[in-house]
Design an enzyme around this catalytic site. Structure first.
Site, mmCIF file in Angstrom:
data_model
loop_
_atom_site.group_PDB
_atom_site.id
_atom_site.type_symbol
_atom_site.label_atom_id
_atom_site.label_comp_id
_atom_site.label_asym_id
_atom_site.label_seq_id
_atom_site.Cartn_x
_atom_site.Cartn_y
_atom_site.Cartn_z
ATOM 1 N N ILE A 74 0.845 -1.185 0.000
ATOM 2 C CA ILE A 74 0.000 0.000 0.000
ATOM 3 C C ILE A 74 0.880 1.234 0.000
ATOM 4 C CG2 ILE A 74 -1.878 -1.171 1.193
ATOM 5 C CD1 ILE A 74 -1.120 0.418 3.722
ATOM 6 N N SER A 75 0.344 2.335 -0.519
ATOM 7 C CA SER A 75 1.031 3.619 -0.571
ATOM 8 C C SER A 75 2.331 3.470 -1.369
ATOM 9 C CB SER A 75 1.261 4.131 0.854
ATOM 10 O OG SER A 75 1.631 5.489 0.851
ATOM 11 N N ASN A 76 3.478 3.822 -0.791
ATOM 12 C CA ASN A 76 4.728 3.610 -1.507
ATOM 13 C C ASN A 76 4.953 2.133 -1.809
ATOM 14 O OD1 ASN A 76 5.398 6.280 -1.641
ATOM 15 N ND2 ASN A 76 6.867 6.235 0.030
#
Length: 584
Positions: free
Chosen positions: A242-244
């Site tokens: 998730i995210s980066n």
């Protein structure tokens, strides 16, 4: 390729998934204590790192639904294999960690590979991948993808060894020991690996993921020798983040070779369009505090609270007007001008409202400072805007860190200051251009110029950003992207949407779940106003993994594209499955 291999066993009150804390221990507001705050043991540091990474990612609050509506904190005994892995051409290694449960399923031979979210340490995806894979009998491989919490104390000459304990640079192989000599004139404070490695690690995040998967196969050969050899041909590998971490698995998806079986990317930070993270983060850092004063956005989530925010945001409107960056003679017209610029970039009002949290926590400045240094490959003391990191005194001036502060950086940090006792040093706050009512403004203008200017430093930073541009995933690879429509940190319109469009234009079948109302930080749903406004994103990531697994098993199909209309729990009520409206 892999140095400093360590194998540890985790059973009888010290499991793989929660370090023996269970849901109750993870929900505790107080971190697991160190017997000696200045010299914690490796097991104490591991337990505390797991606690802090769970709490930084998941909504564990009573009523939030974790462990009842979705997710698992099962007691999973097993072994951990840790090492420092080095990519060809990289100056510094990244951490890799493989968890092999005692109940590893020899017949299904499954590896879930998970890069950390944000700039977090190697445990930074445990709530995402460990909670899904370990109870299923899969091995789970993690990487800090060249960022992480291996801070180096330039004043004391100490960094972090493989097991998380601090050590002198001359006494042990450290995960990060910068080139700047200790005690050099003008070089002091704290070196942060993401900012100061000189590697621009984000450009290699896909390769970090693949190398973590390779380490998992090596670990399984040792852990389960009766079933060896483990290879990409005979072992299923699913990447999730998730995210980066979501951006990292999408970069892994484009690598050649039939080594990866499926990808699930949640709220990914991915550069596939006209606007990069650094571009919209520096714009938001400058304009969003002023724009949020526009009444057309309606009530904002709390925190931040108006009593503290309105005076600061009003001062920002004045700074912007004085610099010619917004139009208007009063706060209302200046706010409207700032808002119009953000909307023109692609920000939706829903994302802007959720972005108030990033303004309140000064997250835009934190991202911009660290990433400018990483993209330009600047070392310690070389930031083009003069920024650095250090422990700070009450006057916000740099000071030497204490042994207790230094000992907890690895377990408590997020990999991107401020936090865990490390702050941002901004010399422009006290310089000749300082603005008493808006002290961070001059530094933010400098950071923004690196995104849009034509000087040598700006060209250097933008050259680093171009190294991040994504390519389509490998043909035939199942890819599912899950993103909250209200994401106020990584806006869907500036990340996932252009990535999916690019991949589809190249003929790739990428499935896309757009979840509303969901924003970026599940952990903040423990705050009453956030829990009543938004649903968590993590259950949709886990549901996408379920669907991908069924597809690979031949018992189901890939999920259809979906715009999901969920319903947040009422204030004071517990989350129920019906709130999520998970696609079937």
């Amino acid at each position: 390729m892999f140095n400093g291999l360590s194998v540890t066993e985790h059973r009888e009150g010290d499991d793989l998934l929660t370090a023996g804390l269970g849901l109750g221990g993870l929900q505790s507001m107080a971190p697991p204590a160190f017997a000696d705050a200045t010299a914690p043991t490796a097991p104490e540091l591991r337990r505390r790192a797991i606690w802090s990474n769970w709490r930084g990612i998941a909504d564990l609050s009573p009523g939030g639904g974790y462990g009842s509506v979705y997710g698992s904190v099962a007691n999973v005994p097993g072994r951990e294999f840790s090492a420092l892995a080095r990519l060809e051409g990289a100056r510094y290694p990244h951490r890799v960690l493989v968890q092999v449960p005692d109940a590893f399923d020899h017949d299904r031979r499954c590896v879930v590979v998970a890069p950390a979210s944000g700039s977090r340490g190697v445990h930074g995806a445990i709530a995402v991948a460990g909670a899904w894979g370990l109870p299923r009998g899969c091995a789970v491989a993690y990487t800090d993808k060249g960022a992480g919490t291996d801070y180096f104390d330039l004043d004391a000459g100490q960094g972090v060894s493989l097991d998380g304990r601090t050590a002198a640079a001359t006494a042990a192989e450290l995960a990060f020991a910068p080139d700047a000599p200790t005690g050099s004139a003008g070089v002091r404070g704290v070196a942060v690996k993401h900012a100061h490695s000189g590697d621009n690690p984000e450009a290699d995040w896909g390769r970090h993921v693949r190398q973590a998967a390779q380490f998992a196969l090596q670990a399984l050969d040792e852990a389960v020798p009766q079933a060896a050899p483990f290879t990409f041909d005979n072992t299923r590998v699913i990447a999730v983040g998730i995210s980066n971490g979501g951006g990292a698995v999408l970069r892994a998806a484009e690598l050649e070779g039939d080594w990866l079986d499926a990808v699930v990317a949640g709220e990914p930070s991915i550069h596939a369009g006209a606007t990069s993270l650094y571009d919209y983060a520096t714009q938001a850092a400058l304009l969003m505090p002023c724009a949020l004063l526009d009444a057309s956005l309606g009530p904002l989530p709390q925190p931040p609270h108006a009593a503290q925010s309105v005076p600061q945001w009003t001062a920002r409107c004045a700074s912007l007007a004085a610099a010619g960056l917004v139009e208007g003679a009063d706060t209302a017209t200046r706010a409207a001008s700032a808002l119009a610029q953000l909307r023109a970039t692609g920000w939706t009002d829903a994302a802007l409202r959720a972005g108030a949290l990033s303004v309140g926590f000064d997250l835009w400045r934190a991202v911009s400072v660290t990433y400018a240094s990483a993209y330009g490959r600047y070392g310690v003391g070389a930031h083009p805007c003069g920024f650095g990191f250090a422990a700070l005194d009450p006057r916000m001036a740099p000071r030497a860190a204490t042994p207790a502060e230094r000992a907890a950086w690895w377990s408590d940090g997020s990999g991107i200051p401020p936090g865990a006792g490390v702050g941002i040093v901004d010399p422009l706050m006290a310089g000749p251009d300082a603005i008493p009512t808006d002290p961070t403004f001059p530094g933010l203008v400098c950071l923004r110029d690196l995104a849009k200017g034509n000087g040598g430093d700006a060209l250097r930073v933008r050259a680093g950003i171009e190294e991040l541009r994504a390519a389509p995933p490998r043909e035939g690879l199942p890819v599912v992207v899950v993103h909250g429509r209200d994401d106020g940190l990584i806006p869907l319109a500036l990340s996932s949407a252009p990535y999916v469009a690019m991949a589809r234009q190249a003929g790739r079948d990428v499935r896309f779940w757009q979840v509303g109302p969901a924003q970026h930080f599940d952990a903040f749903l423990a705050l009453p106003d956030y829990g009543a406004r938004y649903v968590p994103l993590l259950p949709y990531v886990h549901a996408a993994l379920d669907r991908v697994e069924a597809y690979l098993d031949g018992t189901g199909t890939l999920p259809a594209n979906a715009v999901i209309e969920a319903t947040p729990r009422a204030n004071g009520q517990a989350l129920e499955a019906a709130n999520l409206a998970l696609p079937r």
